[in-house]
Enzyme design. Structure first.
Site, mmCIF file in Angstrom:
data_model
loop_
_atom_site.group_PDB
_atom_site.id
_atom_site.type_symbol
_atom_site.label_atom_id
_atom_site.label_comp_id
_atom_site.label_asym_id
_atom_site.label_seq_id
_atom_site.Cartn_x
_atom_site.Cartn_y
_atom_site.Cartn_z
ATOM 1 N N LYS A 61 0.828 -1.201 0.000
ATOM 2 C CA LYS A 61 0.000 0.000 0.000
ATOM 3 C C LYS A 61 0.869 1.260 0.000
ATOM 4 O O LYS A 61 2.036 1.214 0.401
ATOM 5 C CB LYS A 61 -0.889 0.020 1.254
ATOM 6 N N ASP A 84 -7.685 -2.908 10.090
ATOM 7 C CA ASP A 84 -8.173 -3.968 9.209
ATOM 8 C C ASP A 84 -8.681 -5.178 9.982
ATOM 9 O O ASP A 84 -9.084 -6.172 9.375
ATOM 10 C CB ASP A 84 -7.073 -4.389 8.225
ATOM 11 N N ASP A 97 -2.965 -7.577 -1.920
ATOM 12 C CA ASP A 97 -3.691 -6.688 -1.011
ATOM 13 C C ASP A 97 -5.175 -7.050 -0.924
ATOM 14 O O ASP A 97 -5.906 -6.457 -0.156
ATOM 15 C CB ASP A 97 -3.524 -5.230 -1.453
ATOM 16 N N GLU A 134 -6.343 -9.644 0.456
ATOM 17 C CA GLU A 134 -6.056 -10.792 1.318
ATOM 18 C C GLU A 134 -7.187 -11.131 2.280
ATOM 19 O O GLU A 134 -7.289 -12.258 2.741
ATOM 20 C CB GLU A 134 -4.777 -10.530 2.114
ATOM 21 N N ARG A 190 -10.319 -11.575 1.811
ATOM 22 C CA ARG A 190 -11.186 -12.636 1.285
ATOM 23 C C ARG A 190 -10.492 -13.997 1.332
ATOM 24 O O ARG A 190 -11.164 -15.031 1.378
ATOM 25 C CB ARG A 190 -11.630 -12.273 -0.131
#
Length: 499
Positions: free
Chosen positions: A280, A291, A350, A352, A354
């Site tokens: 990122k 997150d 990114d 990740e 899921r």
């Protein structure tokens, strides 16, 4: 904070501060009219001087009001009477709590609970009063070395009810409000902690501590070796880039009979997400400690459920990991095999969340659930689509989706449904695996939901994307605790106890 019930004539109550509501154009609420009569129109004369009109957000502190026993009177603007709904009620209650705190009042009595918003009842007003007040008093100072203590904090807020016959229902609402507020605060605190403290192992310890609070709640933690044995290679592919071991947290609350199918909450627990090899931008990356807000909301909701002793079976599952760049981390183009047996081409490391959720959703099948809801800060596309006001909601069962939408409206923790049409599924096609982990630029929130839907065929499922609602940025940076209020209301309604 204590919330004793008050009734009778507010002008005769001895209190450090009496809170009264004033509608726009200086229209007095019923309790204010009572106090105005006892003071021989003192309030009316003050208002005519023009210091306050009654608009939302206005307030006026009065001292030595004649004819009453309260030391002070706090007037709170309610806005137009015809527009006074639950949203306006929350704003007024929040304003009163803030002003009382700033005035160093240790005890007060609030008559705003007598001013009934449109379509409301005593239970709703009392519960909303408590959750709103507690929200105003939340502070995160665990990581500060010099914390300035409030010298005279507000410790008791009396809430007026019109009829003592409604006391039992009001007391239940207060108890529920306190439980939801504490669950929300737990979610906020876990999310606000930095990634070097709140690791997957830390989340696991917090879950175990929660499990010790009730014999009805059993908690077990699966380590990486156990997850490998289950075939959770999608989840474990994410944790390979981190020195922190992944954890799968499983919390089982038995509030009903063993034959009753449980509701399962699955929360994304990325305690820090740097994006992996698809790293990122550095600006704002500190916020990627958030997150794991999906995981935090599951723990907060479980805590509220335990405190309310809800007669329901509930399972909370938290797949937790970090996502960092490393020599062993996922690479774009890698293909992993999920617990379900489906292969996944990782086009962007990114995406990740899921990957850890899909294995957790497959694991959920063993509980034979009545319904499954996953909660995740999943896509930036959801922030673009809905901003910070509504969480994104997708699902395969219309009844479940409608339950969540209704719970969101009731609690003020709203969601908005997005389509989960088959038309979007083809965006996840892969030339080399069963499915790709991203679906291109268009409809990012929807294609993420489509990805997860492929692992939820055996039960009723809904997905909450809270990327825009889980925390605030800027000067007011901090976790919101959402969607604990929505999920708590959803569970209460399932038990026949909600609004």
């Amino acid at each position: 904070m204590e919330y004793p019930l008050r009734s009778g004539d507010p002008s005769k109550l001895r209190t450090a501060c009496l809170v009264l509501g004033i509608f726009s154009k200086r229209n007095l609420s019923e309790p204010a009219i009572t106090v105005d009569k006892a003071s021989k129109s003192f309030l009316g004369r003050i208002l005519k001087k023009g210091d306050m009109d009654g608009k939302s957000g206005q307030f006026l502190m009065l001292y030595d009001v004649p004819g009453i026993r309260a030391e002070r009177v706090l007037l709170i603007g309610l806005g137009a009477k015809k527009d006074f709904d639950l949203s306006a009620y929350r704003k007024a209650m929040a304003k009163s709590a803030t002003i009382l705190s700033e005035s160093h009042t240790t005890e007060a009595a609030n008559t705003l609970s007598l001013v009934e918003p449109q379509g409301s009842d005593i239970y709703t007003q009392m519960r909303e009063s408590v959750t709103t007040i507690e929200r105003q008093f939340y502070r995160f100072d665990q990581c500060k070395s010099n914390v300035e203590e409030i010298k005279r904090p507000l410790k008791k807020m009396g809430l007026f009810i019109g009829d003592r016959r409604s006391a039992k229902r009001a007391e239940q609402a207060i108890a529920h409000g306190c439980a939801i507020a504490r669950g929300t605060s737990l979610a906020k605190t876990l999310a606000n902690l930095p990634g070097n403290i709140c690791t997957p192992s830390y989340l696991a310890k917090e879950a175990l501590a929660l499990g010790r609070q009730s014999p009805k709640l059993k908690v077990k933690i699966l380590d990486e070796k156990q997850m490998e044995g289950l075939g959770m290679r999608a989840l474990l592919s994410v944790s390979r880039g981190s020195r922190q071991p992944a954890k799968l947290i499983v919390m089982e609350y038995k509030g009903s009979s063993d034959k009753s199918k449980p509701v399962v909450l699955v929360g994304k627990g990325l305690t820090f997400d740097a994006g992996g090899i698809s790293i990122k931008p550095s600006a704002g990356m500190d916020e990627m400690k958030y997150d794991m807000c999906g995981a935090a909301s599951v723990l907060g909701t479980m805590a509220a459920c335990v405190e309310m002793a809800l007669p329901i079976n509930l399972v909370g599952i938290v797949p937790s990991s970090e996502n960092l760049p490393d020599g062993d981390a996922n690479k774009p183009g890698d293909i992993v095999t999920s617990m379900s047996g489906q292969t996944i081409e990782i086009l962007n490391t990114d995406a990740e969340g899921r990957l850890i959720l899909c294995d957790a959703l497959t694991y959920t099948e063993r509980f034979n659930p009545a319904a499954v809801i996953d909660i995740a800060t999943l896509t930036g596309a959801c922030v673009v689509a809905l901003g910070a006001h509504a969480s994104g909601l997708l699902g395969t069962d219309d009844a479940l989706v409608n339950e969540l939408l209704a719970a969101g409206e009731s609690s003020g923790d709203r969601a908005w449904q997005l389509p989960l049409w088959d038309d979007y599924q083809e965006q996840l096609d892969s030339n080399f695996a069963d499915i790709a982990n991203i679906g291109g630029k268009g409809g990012g929130t929807i294609t993420a939901g489509c990805f997860l839907s492929r692992f939820t065929k055996k039960y009723k499922w809904a997905h909450l994307d809270i990327a825009g609602t889980a925390w605030k940025s800027g000067a007011q940076k901090g976790a919101t605790g959402r969607p604990v209020p929505m999920l708590s209301e959803f569970l209460l309604k399932r038990c026949g106890l909600g609004k």
